[in-house]
Write a protein that holds these residues in place. Structure first.
Motif, mmCIF file in Angstrom:
data_model
loop_
_atom_site.group_PDB
_atom_site.id
_atom_site.type_symbol
_atom_site.label_atom_id
_atom_site.label_comp_id
_atom_site.label_asym_id
_atom_site.label_seq_id
_atom_site.Cartn_x
_atom_site.Cartn_y
_atom_site.Cartn_z
ATOM 1 N N ASP A 60 0.901 -1.261 -0.102
ATOM 2 C CA ASP A 60 0.001 0.152 0.041
ATOM 3 C C ASP A 60 0.784 1.290 -0.079
ATOM 4 O OD1 ASP A 60 -2.462 -1.475 -0.145
ATOM 5 O OD2 ASP A 60 -2.526 -1.432 2.197
ATOM 6 N N GLU A 61 2.049 1.106 -0.188
ATOM 7 C CA GLU A 61 3.168 2.339 -0.330
ATOM 8 C C GLU A 61 2.816 3.352 -1.211
ATOM 9 O OE1 GLU A 61 7.714 3.168 -1.847
ATOM 10 O OE2 GLU A 61 6.720 1.375 -2.024
ATOM 11 N N GLN A 62 2.607 4.485 -0.867
ATOM 12 C CA GLN A 62 2.069 5.526 -1.525
ATOM 13 C C GLN A 62 3.098 6.096 -2.959
ATOM 14 O OE1 GLN A 62 0.442 9.105 0.271
ATOM 15 N NE2 GLN A 62 1.350 10.471 -1.380
ATOM 16 N N VAL A 63 2.628 6.040 -4.186
ATOM 17 C CA VAL A 63 3.625 6.572 -5.123
ATOM 18 C C VAL A 63 3.117 7.863 -5.789
ATOM 19 C CG1 VAL A 63 4.278 4.315 -5.846
ATOM 20 C CG2 VAL A 63 2.367 5.016 -6.903
ATOM 21 N N ALA A 64 1.938 8.140 -5.633
ATOM 22 C CA ALA A 64 1.592 9.620 -5.868
ATOM 23 C C ALA A 64 0.258 9.944 -5.350
ATOM 24 C CB ALA A 64 1.230 9.400 -7.408
ATOM 25 N N ALA A 65 -0.156 11.201 -5.478
ATOM 26 C CA ALA A 65 -1.408 11.381 -4.742
ATOM 27 C C ALA A 65 -1.983 12.743 -5.597
ATOM 28 C CB ALA A 65 -1.270 11.865 -3.317
ATOM 29 N N VAL A 70 -4.770 8.888 -2.620
ATOM 30 C CA VAL A 70 -3.663 8.028 -2.813
ATOM 31 C C VAL A 70 -3.648 7.264 -3.835
ATOM 32 C CG1 VAL A 70 -1.785 6.556 -1.698
ATOM 33 C CG2 VAL A 70 -2.671 8.366 -0.531
ATOM 34 N N ILE A 71 -2.405 7.178 -4.756
ATOM 35 C CA ILE A 71 -2.365 6.043 -5.689
ATOM 36 C C ILE A 71 -1.108 5.184 -5.116
ATOM 37 C CG2 ILE A 71 -1.420 5.601 -7.995
ATOM 38 C CD1 ILE A 71 -2.516 8.111 -8.995
ATOM 39 N N THR A 72 -1.512 3.793 -4.835
ATOM 40 C CA THR A 72 -0.424 2.874 -4.337
ATOM 41 C C THR A 72 0.337 2.286 -5.341
ATOM 42 O OG1 THR A 72 -2.007 1.180 -4.354
ATOM 43 C CG2 THR A 72 -2.197 2.515 -2.391
ATOM 44 N N ARG A 73 1.493 1.596 -4.806
ATOM 45 C CA ARG A 73 2.459 0.952 -5.442
ATOM 46 C C ARG A 73 1.328 -0.202 -6.354
ATOM 47 N NH1 ARG A 73 7.563 -0.232 -6.650
ATOM 48 N NH2 ARG A 73 8.191 1.454 -5.258
#
Length: 323
Positions: A60-65, A70-73
């Protein structure tokens, strides 16, 4: 898999067919490199995206928002697989299948053969050399190796008369005399003063590519850090002033400011020099024989045609069927 069933009469010796063969031998390297570059870049990008061993694919690491959403990995990876995963996996399977085919049919591909294909490719289609940088040398050589294996398997039972090979070489010697190539970075600015200021910045340790992105008014190369690919003597559609400046430099050197035909000023940096080569009949006879043999096949054949022969399976279901 035998290619004898695909034979048709050799057309190299007839006047009406020779232009078709000439076009094919000139354009085949370009078509090959386009497919190589597209697939190679996709593989590189997917590899870059794959998490390391300390990260879970379902993370669930965030890569963008966006506005706090949030957009997750995990979402990112799923989207990448949906868009590029199938084509990337297909290419990996094809490479493996070709290696199996080479072993079964006792096909050998030497470094010298790959070097020849690279040289002829670069000579025939300079305009694709800028894109070529996106693949490492190792990646590009592997792609060409797989293509050579396929070509050799398909043509292993096709017989081409020596006279046809000699005739083609005599009529097309210009194809086998490659010019010296200069891998070049370029900056174009509006005035001599701006060019001198750019040279001063480079002298004070500014990076040429970074500076090209920032100040060059040549939009085609600026986004690539000034990279205009490999240039050759008397190359069409290139300002003669650029070619003159490039040929006066050694690898790693940067030119003085010079005036362009449009009134602007330019600076060039030579990254690499590949000396021209002249290939004798003995150097290229096997290459020509293979190309003429491929012309005899009634239809094009892709590596997928060998999947069932080598029990290839994949995530997306049944093995692909190639012509």
């Amino acid at each position: 898999m035998s290619s004898t069933r695909n034979r048709r009469p050799l057309s190299a010796g007839t006047p009406n067919q020779t232009p078709l063969l000439q076009r094919r031998l000139k354009t085949k390297p370009a078509l090959t490199v386009i497919s190589i570059l597209l697939l190679g870049n996709i593989i590189w990008f997917i590899t870059w995206l794959i998490p390391n061993k300390d990260q879970e694919i379902g993370s669930d690491e965030q890569v963008a928002a966006v506005d706090g959403e949030v957009i997750t990995r995990q979402e990112w990876m799923i989207a990448m697989e949906e868009r590029y995963g199938k084509e990337t996996l297909q290419n990996l399977v094809n490479e493996s299948v070709m290696e199996k085919a080479a072993k079964k049919f006792k096909i050998q591909v030497t470094d010298k053969e790959i070097d020849l294909e690279l040289a002829l490719m670069r000579s025939a289609q300079d305009k694709f050399d800028t894109a070529m940088q996106n693949l490492s040398s190792e990646q590009l050589r592997q792609k060409l190796r797989s293509q050579l294996i396929l070509d050799k398997v398909l043509t292993k039972d096709v017989v081409i008369k020596k006279g046809s090979i000699e005739k083609y070489y005599e009529e097309n010697q210009a194809l086998y005399n490659t010019k010296t190539n200069y891998r070049t970075n370029f900056i174009e600015v509006d005035s001599k003063k701006a060019a001198e200021e750019a040279l001063s910045e480079i002298k004070n340790a500014s990076d040429f590519s970074v500076l090209a992105r920032e100040i060059s008014v040549d939009s085609a190369s600026a986004s690539l850090g000034g990279d205009v690919g490999f240039l050759t003597e008397n190359q069409e559609n290139i300002d003669p002033a650029i070619l003159k400046a490039v040929q006066a430099l050694k690898a790693g050197e940067i030119s003085k400011a010079f005036k362009l035909a449009n009134g602007h000023y330019g600076i060039v940096q030579v990254q690499e020099i590949l000396e021209g080569q002249s290939f004798t009949y003995d150097d290229v006879k096997e290459h020509i024989e293979r190309e003429l043999a491929l012309e005899q096949l009634s239809q094009s054949v892709t590596p997928e045609a060998f999947w069932s022969e080598f029990n290839a399976t994949w995530y997306y279901g049944e093995a692909k069927k190639g012509k």
